[in-house]
Write an enzyme that holds these catalytic residues in place. Structure first.
Site, PDB file in Angstrom:
ATOM      1  N   LYS A  75       0.009  -0.720   7.878  1.00 12.49           N
ATOM      2  CA  LYS A  75      -0.737  -0.612   9.136  1.00 12.49           C
ATOM      3  C   LYS A  75      -2.219  -0.759   8.896  1.00 12.49           C
ATOM      4  CE  LYS A  75       1.276   3.166   9.957  1.00 12.49           C
ATOM      5  NZ  LYS A  75       2.281   4.169  10.200  1.00 12.49           N
ATOM      6  N   CYS A  98     -10.752   3.995  -1.470  1.00 13.01           N
ATOM      7  CA  CYS A  98      -9.353   4.242  -1.819  1.00 13.01           C
ATOM      8  C   CYS A  98      -8.715   2.862  -2.014  1.00 13.01           C
ATOM      9  CB  CYS A  98      -8.645   5.004  -0.693  1.00 13.01           C
ATOM     10  SG  CYS A  98      -6.854   4.887  -0.810  1.00 13.01           S
ATOM     11  N   LYS A 110       0.232  -5.532   0.012  1.00 10.79           N
ATOM     12  CA  LYS A 110       1.220  -4.666   0.635  1.00 10.79           C
ATOM     13  C   LYS A 110       1.162  -4.830   2.145  1.00 10.79           C
ATOM     14  CE  LYS A 110       2.314   0.202   1.338  1.00 10.79           C
ATOM     15  NZ  LYS A 110       1.698   1.494   1.568  1.00 10.79           N
ATOM     16  N   CYS A 116      -8.939  11.222   1.463  1.00 13.88           N
ATOM     17  CA  CYS A 116      -8.605   9.954   2.128  1.00 13.88           C
ATOM     18  C   CYS A 116      -7.582  10.249   3.217  1.00 13.88           C
ATOM     19  CB  CYS A 116      -8.019   8.943   1.142  1.00 13.88           C
ATOM     20  SG  CYS A 116      -7.317   7.505   1.993  1.00 13.88           S
ATOM     21  N   CYS A 132      -4.178   8.290   3.041  1.00 15.72           N
ATOM     22  CA  CYS A 132      -3.177   8.862   2.124  1.00 15.72           C
ATOM     23  C   CYS A 132      -2.846  10.287   2.518  1.00 15.72           C
ATOM     24  CB  CYS A 132      -3.719   8.961   0.704  1.00 15.72           C
ATOM     25  SG  CYS A 132      -4.132   7.426  -0.081  1.00 15.72           S
ATOM     26  N   HIS A 167       8.684   0.136   6.377  1.00 22.84           N
ATOM     27  CA  HIS A 167       9.493   1.319   6.725  1.00 22.84           C
ATOM     28  C   HIS A 167      10.963   0.919   6.846  1.00 22.84           C
ATOM     29  CE1 HIS A 167       5.592   2.501   8.950  1.00 22.84           C
ATOM     30  NE2 HIS A 167       5.624   3.178   7.821  1.00 22.84           N
ATOM     31  N   HIS A 182       7.122  -0.603  10.821  1.00 21.86           N
ATOM     32  CA  HIS A 182       6.974  -1.985  10.353  1.00 21.86           C
ATOM     33  C   HIS A 182       8.051  -2.291   9.314  1.00 21.86           C
ATOM     34  CE1 HIS A 182       5.096  -0.762   6.580  1.00 21.86           C
ATOM     35  NE2 HIS A 182       4.121  -0.120   7.219  1.00 21.86           N
ATOM     36  N   HIS A 207      -6.127   2.064   0.878  1.00 25.30           N
ATOM     37  CA  HIS A 207      -6.552   1.935   2.276  1.00 25.30           C
ATOM     38  C   HIS A 207      -7.883   1.216   2.460  1.00 25.30           C
ATOM     39  CE1 HIS A 207      -3.443   5.078   2.420  1.00 25.30           C
ATOM     40  NE2 HIS A 207      -3.127   4.446   3.527  1.00 25.30           N
TER      41      HIS A 207
END
Ligand code: MSP
Length: 593
Positions: free
Chosen positions: A359, A152, A356, A134, A137, A22, A19, A155
């Site tokens: 995904k 988390c 952020k 998690c 992570c 990255h 994405h 996430h």
């Protein structure tokens, strides 16, 4: 002596396609690598994919594939994306490469022989882990790290309670050695405020960390020499981090070629030297890497990573290297995030309006699709120019279109098409031979030309300095100062009027030569960021060689009558993007690069 530059990016998890987050990091790294190559440094740019662990195994299962087949396929989507975006790495490492696996096993062997700096206890021990994990992570979590709902924060999922036998790395004993290194080498963690964050974290006390997990077959088995290690695989983080070394051939000595630098190379006197390293490994023995090296060596590796993984890179990685007797990297540079505006319905009520791109949040922008629609260089330009290096940056179609239209289409694109057309109309495409800045009777025109030449001279110093100091947005801003002064000069000099009057040929030729020289310089300065467009511009300008090869005197302003050459046909370098059409998904005209 050519200098050496070894740059790495984080290796991406392959549980989904690449994405824009990255892509941001890879474009940033590519721009830096190109800048170093352009100025003549021997450069090695490493990127790759992180392919082991629970998260990947689960994604493969969901796709109904064997993990290896799944990662083979997914890693290719990253290779293809970087090709589309012009990310010209030298090496692509995959953690499922056999050589990497062997190197990770060697790291574990070395860690299992190491003793800690404070108490001299074995650096690795077997113990029981009872706590939270998690998967997003791929990390163990303390209660303190969770949000109010016990999730988390990254996430937005509750970590799983686990109880299992793990091998642990005695990270808790590396705090002093790490602090000592960080204090002695302020450049080790950049930007500065990130260093402060990491130092506070270390001062708050470090906990030992698990380095192996039982019952997770998709990973690298612990080497047989580690007693009790049967059935364990190496925890994904030590596995992934070692890519930076295994790619260079570690544990073979050849890795020193890029990991280390000699006197006068970029590692410079600030970086860890072999004589200080002896103290730093905390064990009173020289690091294996230094043994037998005659000439003083400095560390040279430059790691570019995002802020969510700074702990792993600034604490765990250097501690493991100290234990394994390997010199620490020169610098970990922590970049910010690509953020999106939160859709109102999803506003978590925490007051923030941005989130952020990730995904797990399902809000990703596909960089390959963006490049196909608007051009890879337009996307690269936005990422480098609109986001101050090191900080977070928002992405939206509106911001992107506005930014590209203003700076690319209106400023640089317009300057180049006006100039090239005027040379074709007035001189049949050949460069004019006139050069007489004093020929302009109007002082305002002369002043505008002086301002342009001053901006170019300033940029010739500032652009390389800013790229070098990781202020990539400043490098482009400085180059665009020259573009703006050039457009102002055009508006004042009115070359289309000069072209109508045969008695004003000298002014016309002088004006066009000033503009051609500005365009030549901008093609050099912007090349690390928008290489394909700068090469296209270079060809239109009829220049020999390539913008990526211009250095030293060839990259400095040389206003004056140019060597005769013929220009290529005018092209629209950056077509204006129509926001309405773009938002409705209508394909945009124009070249794909
Ligand atoms: N596999 C680990 C890294 C191991 S490195 C030894 C990992 N992978 S990741 O796919 O989650 O992230 C890869 C890189 O992309 C990280 O540096 C991360 O910070 C960066 N980004 C992921 N999302 C991002 C944004 N939205 N914005 C900018 N970069 C972010 O972590």
């Amino acid at each position: 002596m050519p200098r050496r530059f070894y740059i790495t990016t984080a290796i991406d998890y392959v549980n989904g396609r690449p994405h824009l987050g990255h892509a941001y990091e890879k474009v940033l790294a590519d721009t830096l690598a190109r800048f170093h190559r352009q100025r003549g440094d021997a450069t090695w740019f490493l990127t790759g994919t992180d392919e082991h662990g629970q998260k990947i195994a689960r994604a493969a299962e969901a796709a109904g594939q064997e993990p290896q087949a799944f990662v083979d396929e997914m890693s290719q989507t990253f290779v293809a994306a970087w090709k589309t975006l012009g990310v010209a790495y030298d090496q692509f490492i995959r953690t499922s490469d056999k050589r990497h696996e062997l190197a990770v096993q060697e790291l574990m062997r070395r860690l299992s022989l190491a003793r800690t700096p404070r108490t001299g206890e074995p650096a690795i021990y077997e113990g029981e882990y009872v706590g939270l994990y998690c998967e997003g992570c791929e990390g163990f979590k303390g209660e303190k790290e969770l949000d109010q709902k016990g999730r988390c924060p990254e996430h937005k999922k509750k970590p799983k309670a686990i109880k299992e036998s793990n091998f642990f790395f005695r990270l808790s004993e590396y705090d002093e050695a790490l602090l000592k290194h960080i204090e002695a080498h302020p450049e080790f963690i950049q930007p500065d405020y990130r260093r402060t964050e990491v130092m506070n974290l270390i001062k708050g006390g470090l906990e030992d960390v698990s380095v192996s997990r039982p019952n997770l077959p998709w990973g690298i088995p612990l080497p047989e020499e580690i007693e009790g290690g049967q059935g364990h695989t190496v925890y994904v983080w030590p596995d992934a981090l070692l890519n930076y070394l295994s790619a260079l051939g570690w544990p073979q000595r050849t890795y020193c070629k890029w990991w280390l630098a000699k006197e006068g190379e970029p590692g410079g006197p600030g970086a860890t030297r072999q004589d200080v390293f002896q103290e730093l490994d905390g064990q009173g023995r020289p690091g294996a890497a230094w043994a037998g090296l005659g000439q003083p060596q400095f560390t040279n590796a430059f790691h570019l990573i995002g802020k969510d993984i700074s702990r792993f890179h600034c604490v765990l990685w250097p501690a493991m290297l100290l234990a394994a007797g390997v010199p620490l990297p020169r610098q970990v540079y922590v970049h910010g995030f690509i953020l999106l505006r939160k859709p109102e319905v999803k506003d978590a009520g925490d007051g923030s309006v941005q989130e952020k791109m990730s995904k797990s949040r399902g809000n990703v922008v596909d960089p390959v699709e963006m490049a196909a629609r608007f051009g890879a260089d337009a996307l690269r330009f936005y990422l480098i120019d609109a986001i101050p290096t090191g900080g977070d940056g928002e992405f939206s179609l509106e911001l992107f279109v506005e930014h590209c239209n203003t700076h690319l289409a209106n400023k640089l694109g317009n300057l180049s098409s006006r100039t090239v057309k005027l040379v074709h109309n007035g001189y049949a495409g050949a460069t004019p031979s006139e050069w007489a800045p004093d020929s302009f009777a109007d002082p305002a025109v002369r002043g505008a030309l002086e301002a342009l030449m001053a901006a170019a001279t300033a940029a010739a110093d500032e652009v390389p300095k800013a790229y070098d100091e990781l202020r990539l947005h400043d490098a482009l801003a400085s180059a665009w100062q020259a573009v703006e002064r050039a457009n102002e000069f055009v508006d004042r000099a009115r070359p289309w009027d000069l072209a109508k009057d045969p008695t004003r040929r000298i002014e016309l030729g002088t004006a066009l030569n000033a503009l051609l020289e500005t365009l030549r310089l901008v093609a050099i300065w912007a090349w690390p960021t928008i290489p394909a467009k700068c090469e296209e511009l270079w060809n239109v300008l009829g220049l020999p060689g390539a913008p990526g090869q211009q250095r030293d005197a060839a990259a400095r302003p040389a206003f004056g009558p140019p060597a005769p050459r013929t220009l290529g046909q005018p092209v629209i370098l950056f077509p204006r993007i129509d926001l309405k059409a773009a938002a409705s998904g209508v394909p945009q005209p124009g070249p794909k690069a």
